[in-house]
Scaffold this motif. Structure first.
Motif, mmCIF file in Angstrom:
data_model
loop_
_atom_site.group_PDB
_atom_site.id
_atom_site.type_symbol
_atom_site.label_atom_id
_atom_site.label_comp_id
_atom_site.label_asym_id
_atom_site.label_seq_id
_atom_site.Cartn_x
_atom_site.Cartn_y
_atom_site.Cartn_z
ATOM 1 N N MET A 14 50.469 52.476 29.775
ATOM 2 C CA MET A 14 49.263 53.305 29.744
ATOM 3 C C MET A 14 48.004 52.437 29.868
ATOM 4 N N MET A 15 47.973 51.322 29.137
ATOM 5 C CA MET A 15 46.810 50.433 29.214
ATOM 6 C C MET A 15 46.679 49.818 30.602
ATOM 7 N N ARG A 16 47.818 49.455 31.205
ATOM 8 C CA ARG A 16 47.794 48.906 32.559
ATOM 9 C C ARG A 16 47.265 49.938 33.543
ATOM 10 N N ASN A 17 47.692 51.187 33.399
ATOM 11 C CA ASN A 17 47.254 52.239 34.312
ATOM 12 C C ASN A 17 45.755 52.515 34.176
ATOM 13 N N ILE A 18 45.249 52.425 32.953
ATOM 14 C CA ILE A 18 43.804 52.582 32.741
ATOM 15 C C ILE A 18 43.049 51.464 33.449
ATOM 16 N N TYR A 19 43.600 50.260 33.367
ATOM 17 C CA TYR A 19 42.980 49.117 34.049
ATOM 18 C C TYR A 19 42.999 49.315 35.566
ATOM 19 N N TYR B 83 46.277 41.219 39.769
ATOM 20 C CA TYR B 83 45.295 42.018 39.050
ATOM 21 C C TYR B 83 44.973 41.442 37.669
ATOM 22 N N LYS B 84 45.670 40.371 37.270
ATOM 23 C CA LYS B 84 45.401 39.734 35.975
ATOM 24 C C LYS B 84 44.918 38.291 36.141
ATOM 25 N N LEU C 81 37.419 39.607 37.917
ATOM 26 C CA LEU C 81 36.280 40.525 37.857
ATOM 27 C C LEU C 81 35.014 39.856 38.379
ATOM 28 N N PHE C 82 34.835 38.582 38.045
ATOM 29 C CA PHE C 82 33.687 37.844 38.582
ATOM 30 C C PHE C 82 33.716 37.854 40.109
ATOM 31 N N THR C 83 34.895 37.591 40.682
ATOM 32 C CA THR C 83 35.035 37.530 42.144
ATOM 33 C C THR C 83 34.800 38.897 42.778
ATOM 34 N N ILE C 84 35.358 39.941 42.175
ATOM 35 C CA ILE C 84 35.169 41.295 42.706
ATOM 36 C C ILE C 84 33.692 41.667 42.717
#
Length: 345
Positions: A117-122, A82-83, A88-91
């Motif tokens: 928390m930031m990971r969960n938002i992502y 996920y990192k 994002l380009f591929t998705i």
């Protein structure tokens, strides 16, 4: 059905899984790089595998990815992380082409409250654009289930025909560690614990490489029952593991831990941590393995248990071959279950 897998680096066990899947699907693999630091794996000469050369040039690798995606028309794309760069380009590329998009994810490393928390938002952000997650083990499935509508347990797997049937053997009890020589794997704690054991009828073999190689060599230089054999070719792993009795990996974090499953396939009793998802998936305390904390005292206690209960450990190792044969870590089993899942969607 056409499947495109996009991952960071090719690995031997994933190649064996995709070879099995090629019996049912038209599979293509693209990887960011041909090699991974800490491993000497090379991308094999397979027509379905392509490397972008990200480790050589990020810009050129993006152009290669863009060119590759323009020529490809899969029914499903699986993204291994996920990192990852270009994720994002591929998705969004395949959303535009109305292709089903899945992530294939290990259990993430648990960090502090703010980073979590930031990971969960992502994760929640990604959930709006992907069709689901292939979770690498039950630990991972539990983490991703609250964020994604579809989560399917698909651990890393490998072909078991490389491993021989284990038989009980007498003599000394042979412990083995196979992995990277880095702090996360707990290898220094293991060596220091083993040095405290009685020297009679026990041995420890270390196989691998990494930043701690020189320190390990110094620690074991005067130890007659500890041997460091260095990095092994992947093709030699089944025979090497089969020559031992107890596999130990006191890791501080492993999102899965394929080597645990390989040790089970070789018929070894397993000593590992609850920080390693493969152990949580398959190990039952004092039946086919032991759970250990990442400190020298705990490791020493569990090593002593194996010595004092040698017969139980040997029989537990034999049991592991049956466990892994029927599990999703068997590439033949996992490929067939993947077929059924994809046909259902």
């Amino acid at each position: 059905m056409k499947i495109l897998y996009f991952g960071s680096v090719s690995s031997p066990y994933q190649n064996s899984f995709w070879n099995e899947c090629n019996k049912f699907f038209d599979v293509k693999n693209i990887y960011l790089s041909a090699k991974e630091p800490g491993h000497e794996w090379q991308i094999p000469d397979e027509e379905f595998i392509f490397s972008l050369g990200y480790d050589q040039s990020k810009f050129k690798s993006f152009l290669r990815l863009f060119s590759y995606l323009r020529r490809s028309s899969p029914d499903i794309i699986m993204i291994g992380g996920y990192k990852m760069p270009f994720i994002l380009f591929t998705i969004f590329w395949f959303l535009f082409k109305k292709t089903k998009v899945f992530l294939w994810l290990e259990r993430p490393f648990l960090r502090g409250a703010i980073k979590t928390m930031m990971r969960n938002i992502y994760f929640k952000f990604l959930s709006f654009f992907v069709d689901g997650v292939f979770a690498i083990g039950e630990d991972a499935r539990k983490i991703y289930k609250p964020f994604f509508n579809t989560v399917f347990n698909l651990p890393y797997s490998f072909q078991l025909d490389r491993f021989q049937e284990k038989k009980l053997q007498g003599g000394e009890l042979k412990f083995v560690f196979l992995g990277q020589y880095i702090h996360r794997k707990g290898v220094l704690e293991l060596v220091n614990s083993f040095k405290s054991l009685p020297k009679k009828n026990v041995s420890l073999t270390l196989a691998g490489g990494g930043l701690l190689t020189e320190e390990i060599n110094s620690l074991v230089a005067s130890e007659k029952n500890i041997k460091n054999v260095g990095y092994l070719d992947y093709s030699d792993v089944p025979l090497f593991l089969g020559e031992h009795d107890v596999f130990i990996l006191p890791s501080k974090h492993d999102g899965w831990g394929v080597v645990i499953c390989e040790a089970m396939a070789a018929g070894l009793f397993v000593v590992g941590t609850q920080h390693t998802s493969a152990c949580n998936e398959y190990i039952v305390e004092k039946q086919n393995g032991l759970f250990v904390e990442v400190d020298s005292k705990s490791i020493e206690e569990k090593l002593n248990w194996c010595i004092e209960n040698k017969q139980k450990a040997l029989l537990g190792g034999l049991q592991n071959q049956n466990i892994i044969s029927g599990s999703m870590s068997n590439a033949e089993v996992s490929a067939k279950k993947l077929v059924k899942f994809l046909e259902s969607i």
